[in-house]
Design a protein around this motif. Sequence first.
Motif, mmCIF file in Angstrom:
data_model
loop_
_atom_site.group_PDB
_atom_site.id
_atom_site.type_symbol
_atom_site.label_atom_id
_atom_site.label_comp_id
_atom_site.label_asym_id
_atom_site.label_seq_id
_atom_site.Cartn_x
_atom_site.Cartn_y
_atom_site.Cartn_z
ATOM 1 N N SER A 1 50.688 61.103 72.084
ATOM 2 C CA SER A 1 52.197 61.976 71.831
ATOM 3 C C SER A 1 52.880 62.201 73.044
ATOM 4 O O SER A 1 54.024 62.487 72.889
ATOM 5 C CB SER A 1 51.621 62.982 70.758
ATOM 6 N N ALA B 1 51.654 67.707 66.961
ATOM 7 C CA ALA B 1 51.568 66.156 66.997
ATOM 8 C C ALA B 1 51.086 65.617 65.704
ATOM 9 O O ALA B 1 49.913 66.284 65.086
ATOM 10 C CB ALA B 1 51.151 65.577 68.209
ATOM 11 N N VAL B 2 51.457 64.360 65.358
ATOM 12 C CA VAL B 2 50.844 63.757 64.311
ATOM 13 C C VAL B 2 50.694 62.456 64.868
ATOM 14 O O VAL B 2 51.407 61.954 65.538
ATOM 15 C CB VAL B 2 52.023 63.593 63.158
ATOM 16 N N ARG C 1 52.939 59.366 60.790
ATOM 17 C CA ARG C 1 54.136 60.009 61.194
ATOM 18 C C ARG C 1 54.996 59.792 59.965
ATOM 19 O O ARG C 1 54.957 58.545 59.218
ATOM 20 C CB ARG C 1 54.938 59.546 62.429
ATOM 21 N N GLY C 2 56.029 60.579 59.641
ATOM 22 C CA GLY C 2 57.040 60.247 58.486
ATOM 23 C C GLY C 2 56.461 60.591 57.133
ATOM 24 O O GLY C 2 57.325 60.258 56.377
ATOM 25 N N GLY D 1 53.948 66.486 59.474
ATOM 26 C CA GLY D 1 54.289 67.413 60.717
ATOM 27 C C GLY D 1 54.635 68.872 59.829
ATOM 28 O O GLY D 1 54.635 69.827 60.405
ATOM 29 N N GLU D 2 55.387 68.637 59.038
ATOM 30 C CA GLU D 2 55.817 69.640 57.954
ATOM 31 C C GLU D 2 54.535 70.703 57.536
ATOM 32 O O GLU D 2 54.665 71.905 57.543
ATOM 33 C CB GLU D 2 56.616 69.374 56.800
ATOM 34 N N GLU E 1 60.017 75.077 72.805
ATOM 35 C CA GLU E 1 60.564 74.308 73.571
ATOM 36 C C GLU E 1 60.456 73.022 73.189
ATOM 37 O O GLU E 1 59.419 72.480 72.592
ATOM 38 C CB GLU E 1 60.049 74.349 74.959
ATOM 39 N N VAL E 2 61.543 72.366 73.198
ATOM 40 C CA VAL E 2 61.337 70.722 72.581
ATOM 41 C C VAL E 2 62.341 69.957 73.712
ATOM 42 O O VAL E 2 63.506 70.545 74.144
ATOM 43 C CB VAL E 2 61.985 70.635 71.213
ATOM 44 N N ALA F 1 61.813 65.489 66.390
ATOM 45 C CA ALA F 1 61.174 67.116 66.273
ATOM 46 C C ALA F 1 62.097 68.042 65.996
ATOM 47 O O ALA F 1 61.934 68.787 65.262
ATOM 48 C CB ALA F 1 60.300 67.224 67.665
ATOM 49 N N ARG G 1 64.721 67.765 64.333
ATOM 50 C CA ARG G 1 65.319 67.904 62.965
ATOM 51 C C ARG G 1 64.011 68.645 62.071
ATOM 52 O O ARG G 1 64.559 69.313 61.256
ATOM 53 C CB ARG G 1 65.282 66.553 62.420
ATOM 54 N N LEU G 2 62.836 68.292 62.382
ATOM 55 C CA LEU G 2 61.709 69.167 61.820
ATOM 56 C C LEU G 2 62.132 70.704 62.146
ATOM 57 O O LEU G 2 62.095 71.468 60.843
ATOM 58 C CB LEU G 2 60.570 68.717 62.206
ATOM 59 N N TYR G 3 62.309 71.107 63.016
ATOM 60 C CA TYR G 3 62.580 72.503 63.513
ATOM 61 C C TYR G 3 63.928 73.017 62.709
ATOM 62 O O TYR G 3 63.814 74.265 62.078
ATOM 63 C CB TYR G 3 62.467 72.965 64.739
ATOM 64 N N LYS H 1 65.088 72.100 60.156
ATOM 65 C CA LYS H 1 64.970 72.393 58.828
ATOM 66 C C LYS H 1 64.211 73.517 58.202
ATOM 67 O O LYS H 1 64.582 74.034 56.973
ATOM 68 C CB LYS H 1 63.928 71.037 58.229
ATOM 69 N N ARG I 1 57.350 66.291 47.308
ATOM 70 C CA ARG I 1 57.345 64.970 48.193
ATOM 71 C C ARG I 1 55.908 64.241 48.218
ATOM 72 O O ARG I 1 55.793 63.263 48.051
ATOM 73 C CB ARG I 1 57.849 65.300 49.318
HETATM 74 C C1 LIG Z 1 57.695 65.817 65.623
HETATM 75 C C2 LIG Z 1 56.300 65.186 64.803
HETATM 76 C C3 LIG Z 1 55.292 66.298 64.903
HETATM 77 C C4 LIG Z 1 56.817 65.210 63.221
HETATM 78 O O1 LIG Z 1 55.868 64.754 62.439
HETATM 79 P P1 LIG Z 1 55.800 63.985 61.211
HETATM 80 O O2 LIG Z 1 54.890 63.987 60.252
HETATM 81 O O3 LIG Z 1 56.437 62.716 61.556
HETATM 82 O O4 LIG Z 1 57.139 64.936 60.676
HETATM 83 P P2 LIG Z 1 57.337 64.789 58.640
HETATM 84 O O5 LIG Z 1 56.959 63.594 58.328
HETATM 85 O O6 LIG Z 1 56.800 66.004 58.478
HETATM 86 O O7 LIG Z 1 59.032 65.125 58.733
HETATM 87 C C5 LIG Z 1 59.465 66.366 58.579
HETATM 88 C C6 LIG Z 1 60.876 66.241 58.986
HETATM 89 O O8 LIG Z 1 61.036 66.092 60.693
HETATM 90 C C7 LIG Z 1 62.076 65.298 60.818
HETATM 91 N N1 LIG Z 1 61.719 63.828 61.034
HETATM 92 C C8 LIG Z 1 60.353 63.519 61.431
HETATM 93 N N2 LIG Z 1 60.598 62.229 61.927
HETATM 94 C C9 LIG Z 1 61.800 61.947 62.316
HETATM 95 C C10 LIG Z 1 62.328 60.998 62.761
HETATM 96 N N3 LIG Z 1 61.717 59.777 63.169
HETATM 97 N N4 LIG Z 1 63.773 60.855 62.744
HETATM 98 C C11 LIG Z 1 64.486 61.898 62.419
HETATM 99 N N5 LIG Z 1 63.797 62.829 61.981
HETATM 100 C C12 LIG Z 1 62.599 63.104 61.837
HETATM 101 C C13 LIG Z 1 62.870 65.365 59.494
HETATM 102 O O9 LIG Z 1 63.702 66.415 59.341
HETATM 103 C C14 LIG Z 1 61.517 65.246 58.595
HETATM 104 O O10 LIG Z 1 61.996 65.875 57.149
HETATM 105 P P3 LIG Z 1 62.862 64.971 56.174
HETATM 106 O O11 LIG Z 1 61.627 63.816 55.774
HETATM 107 O O12 LIG Z 1 63.065 65.642 55.049
HETATM 108 O O13 LIG Z 1 64.009 64.310 56.628
HETATM 109 C C15 LIG Z 1 55.944 63.681 65.424
HETATM 110 O O14 LIG Z 1 56.960 62.909 65.025
HETATM 111 C C16 LIG Z 1 55.056 63.693 66.622
HETATM 112 O O15 LIG Z 1 53.874 63.959 66.458
HETATM 113 N N6 LIG Z 1 55.791 63.673 67.587
HETATM 114 C C17 LIG Z 1 55.096 63.467 68.867
HETATM 115 C C18 LIG Z 1 54.973 64.838 69.513
HETATM 116 C C19 LIG Z 1 55.932 65.728 69.387
HETATM 117 O O16 LIG Z 1 57.196 65.281 69.796
HETATM 118 N N7 LIG Z 1 55.798 66.920 69.364
HETATM 119 C C20 LIG Z 1 57.002 67.989 69.137
HETATM 120 C C21 LIG Z 1 56.931 68.718 70.547
HETATM 121 S S1 LIG Z 1 57.975 69.786 70.726
#
Ligand SMILES: CC(C)(COP(=O)(O)OP(=O)(O)OC[C@H]1O[C@@H](n2cnc3c(N)ncnc32)[C@H](O)[C@@H]1OP(=O)(O)O)[C@@H](O)C(=O)NCCC(=O)NCCS
Length: 223
Positions: A23, A116-117, A122-123, A127-128, A149-150, A157, A159-161, A163, A210
């Motif tokens: 990740s 991180a996931v 993922r998806g 992450g939520e 910080e991102v 990420a 978009r998750l924040y 939300k 969901r």
């Molecule tokens: C960021 C991360 C933790 C999200 O985990 P995830 O389990 O995939 O996320 P979720 O499935 O819970 O998604 C939650 C929300 O995040 C956003 N999101 C997640 N993946 C996305 C993607 N590929 N594109 C756009 N939005 C996305 C959306 O808002 C989503 O909500 P929605 O499904 O209602 O649109 C994951 O992508 C990851 O591990 N990334 C690598 C490490 C990283 O970048 N960490 C953050 C460091 S600041």
Amino acid sequence: MYYFIETMTEDDIPHVQVIERQSFTTPWSANTYRREIRNLQNCRYVIARASTTPNGETQRSPSPAAPRPFGIFSQLAAIFLAEPPAPANLPPDPTPIVGYGGVWLTVDDAHITTIAVDPVYRGQGIGELLLNALIDHAYDLGAHQITLEVRISNTSAQRLYLKYGFQPGGTRPRYYTDNSEDALIMWTEAINTPTYRARLTELRRQLVVRLQRQAVTDETKER
Ligand SMILES: CC(C)(COP(=O)(O)OP(=O)(O)OC[C@H]1O[C@@H](n2cnc3c(N)ncnc32)[C@H](O)[C@@H]1OP(=O)(O)O)[C@@H](O)C(=O)NCCC(=O)NCCS
């Protein structure tokens, strides 16, 4: 597949590091994780596990001192996914770690230090799930606001924040040493207000719906 949240222990670190290396380009060392999870005054670290049963945590044989799952999300569940490959050099785990995150209290604000996931998972809402656990811990630590910080380029990420009510509050130029990328600083509003709590309650309700809907859909496909 069912998911539940637990407190991270030192035994979890090698598994966490497998996801960490997938990740992040500059992964934390095991020592950094050990130091963080021992700092109980200011830090909280959680993992998400996957299980084929709703009470997957009982499949393992935790030591008497092992922390129990917490929060309403320990009961959440139900996403059917392909069995992930076992990490190299680690024994197979019936309830593999699929994500993790941490929060750190600085004065009266909480800082999300990492989240991180596993890419395979993922998806799907994990992450939520993790972010919700970290927000719960921020409340418990007495934080007024949450910040992080991102990478500017990490729009998924962000978009998750967004939300969960995090808003951009500035940048840290060349914050990331691997490619000199800027960091976007994000902040929540005060988390103890009725407005934020109501938003969180609604988001959690939607997340439960969901995950349950995905479970039903995937269960139907399995038949
Ligand atoms: C960021 C991360 C933790 C999200 O985990 P995830 O389990 O995939 O996320 P979720 O499935 O819970 O998604 C939650 C929300 O995040 C956003 N999101 C997640 N993946 C996305 C993607 N590929 N594109 C756009 N939005 C996305 C959306 O808002 C989503 O909500 P929605 O499904 O209602 O649109 C994951 O992508 C990851 O591990 N990334 C690598 C490490 C990283 O970048 N960490 C953050 C460091 S600041």
